[in-house]
Design a protein around this motif. Structure first.
Motif, PDB file in Angstrom:
ATOM      1  N   UNK A   1      44.329  33.409  34.735  1.00 55.03           N
ATOM      2  CA  UNK A   1      42.950  33.300  34.779  1.00 55.03           C
ATOM      3  C   UNK A   1      42.396  34.571  34.597  1.00 55.03           C
ATOM      4  N   UNK A   2      42.923  35.751  34.379  1.00 50.21           N
ATOM      5  CA  UNK A   2      42.323  37.237  33.990  1.00 50.21           C
ATOM      6  C   UNK A   2      41.650  37.047  32.659  1.00 50.21           C
TER       7      UNK A   2
ATOM      8  N   UNK B   1      38.490  33.914  33.212  1.00 49.31           N
ATOM      9  CA  UNK B   1      37.568  33.848  34.335  1.00 49.31           C
ATOM     10  C   UNK B   1      37.137  35.356  34.940  1.00 49.31           C
ATOM     11  N   UNK B   2      37.848  36.234  34.404  1.00 49.56           N
ATOM     12  CA  UNK B   2      37.575  37.590  34.909  1.00 49.56           C
ATOM     13  C   UNK B   2      38.584  38.003  36.167  1.00 49.56           C
ATOM     14  N   UNK B   3      38.436  39.146  36.504  1.00 53.69           N
ATOM     15  CA  UNK B   3      39.326  39.807  37.679  1.00 53.69           C
ATOM     16  C   UNK B   3      38.750  39.223  39.136  1.00 53.69           C
ATOM     17  N   UNK B   4      37.547  39.326  39.338  1.00 55.76           N
ATOM     18  CA  UNK B   4      37.010  38.868  40.719  1.00 55.76           C
ATOM     19  C   UNK B   4      37.692  37.505  41.122  1.00 55.76           C
ATOM     20  N   UNK B   5      37.521  36.514  40.005  1.00 55.52           N
ATOM     21  CA  UNK B   5      37.867  35.092  40.398  1.00 55.52           C
ATOM     22  C   UNK B   5      39.456  35.098  40.493  1.00 55.52           C
ATOM     23  N   UNK B   6      40.338  35.755  39.709  1.00 57.04           N
ATOM     24  CA  UNK B   6      41.496  35.852  39.732  1.00 57.04           C
ATOM     25  C   UNK B   6      42.126  36.400  40.956  1.00 57.04           C
ATOM     26  N   UNK B   7      41.656  37.525  41.494  1.00 52.35           N
ATOM     27  CA  UNK B   7      41.986  38.101  42.585  1.00 52.35           C
ATOM     28  C   UNK B   7      41.882  37.300  43.753  1.00 52.35           C
TER      29      UNK B   7
END
Lengths: 111, 111, 111, 111, 111, 111
Positions: free
Chosen positions: F85-86, F89-95
């Motif tokens: 997802x990184x 979708x970017x880091x915040x959603x992946x985390x």
């Protein structure tokens, strides 16, 4: 009155950072947009909730469930609004919205 | 009839990939959700458009503007619905929705 | 002036449906929010573009790329802003924003 | 090879603004993430498309439909993936994704 | 140092699942993107927060409020950034972001 | 069985408002979509999780992590799905997704 109540609920103790938001909510959102005559308050409550469930704003769903009840929406109508989100927004957003709405209706004792 | 019209508009020449979608739209969305009695068709049109403007689905705004007119919504009410998106969704989504709605109303000759 | 220009660009021939939007954009967005002194216009342009790339509003990225250039942003700074969207918004939104920004810069002849 | 092809498709004539994106896509996305062994390429194609339909990235759905076919996905599996978006993302996003996927499969002559 | 601090805050006790994320955040996000010279760290903090408020990432707003303060942003500038989200993202996202930012500033004792 | 379990997990004590949702989840989502033969259950679990991480539905990530394990997905495969997802979708959603998935796997004792 809804506008004042909604704003107050949100910003009970307006800080330096929340004070301009309280002004925007009270003056522009409730004072200007909600007062336009072409849609009645109950219809505005329903379309507001439709926008909020579609964007996953659970906290605001609770606030506007209170407003919708004050503006004449029934438990049955609100239940139906969230079910209507199923084909347009999918199950996860529908469930989040319905749970928030139901909790608020139960707090208010609306049957 | 709206359900049939909406589905047809969408999937005029259903291919193998579009055929199950046509079935879902016709049978579940229009056949099941839209037929529930607790909200009238005009209100369902308005909350559908509210969900679509909030999620930036411009193509579907056009389809459901046609449906809303068929279900009794006026140009003034639809204009108002998109203005109501300003405080909840912001200007860019409001503008996208209003442009799509206006283009459709003009095509339909709705004044 | 940017506010007037931006509004004009958007609503060259304001119709009955676009006219209240033009009023909101000119009076509230540019006239009120953008005029607050705590952030300079160039910084406001950059954070506006950051919000627009994050929400996939390609058409508005183009409008505000023009505004950002008028407010002093360079091609290098704008390129950097969209690259910064990679870790926070992902590649697809970054690419959409960069393509829209680049096309506008090329139209403007900004090197 | 998919990685190279995907990047090339995207950035055929990399400009000064697109060049660092091409580097990110080639080196980090395809070169690093896609090469990790715990998921095979076909599964990665399917979950990529699932993320793209859920976020309404139509242009990227087309690119990754090509990649999915190159990685062994069939027309039937891709059709099914987009139908699966119905309960989780709603009809409008499912339709947008299916239309983009079908157009690409037809271009490729995949039956 | 901000990069290290941010990563540590996030992943204090990196597990097997969090460890590659910690690597991505440290090496790619902070080590590569944030180190590019074309935008200073304070501007990067502001556009990061703009992206995060626009996408409703409250937890990350808190982390990057700390980073923004470390990079020289004042309480007044941050307040202004979230107010600027009103016309572009709407009230609900602006409120969520402002509440998260204010709580963090108060924890830090930033006036 | 997953379908029944998932529905039960979700709606343990179905109220008047939750009862039609339970029907939709059981009959349409699990009973109809998930039963189509063109994708196996494990693949459906993975693409469901991909859609949920991309849209930030943390609560549903937890439910479907349980389903994915029941359908044969390993800890290593799920970890890889969220890392994937990184770039999209970017880091915040992946985390957010990885944290929810990891907590559920630890509750289940899946190593």
């Amino acid at each position: 009155m809804f506008g004042k109540e909604g704003a107050d609920d949100h910003h009970a103790n307006a800080s330096d950072m929340m004070e301009p938001i309280q002004d925007i909510v009270t003056r522009i959102c409730f004072g200007e947009i909600w007062q336009r005559p072409a849609l009645d308050l109950k219809t505005r409550s329903l379309i507001t909730l439709a926008m909020l469930v579609a964007t996953g704003r659970t906290h605001e769903v609770k606030i506007h469930t209170r407003g919708a009840v004050a503006n004449g929406a029934t438990r049955e109508e609100l239940k139906e609004l969230f079910l209507h989100a199923f084909p347009y927004c999918g199950i996860p957003l529908m469930v989040d919205g319905m749970v928030a709405c139901e909790a608020t209706l139960n707090e208010l004792g609306v049957k």
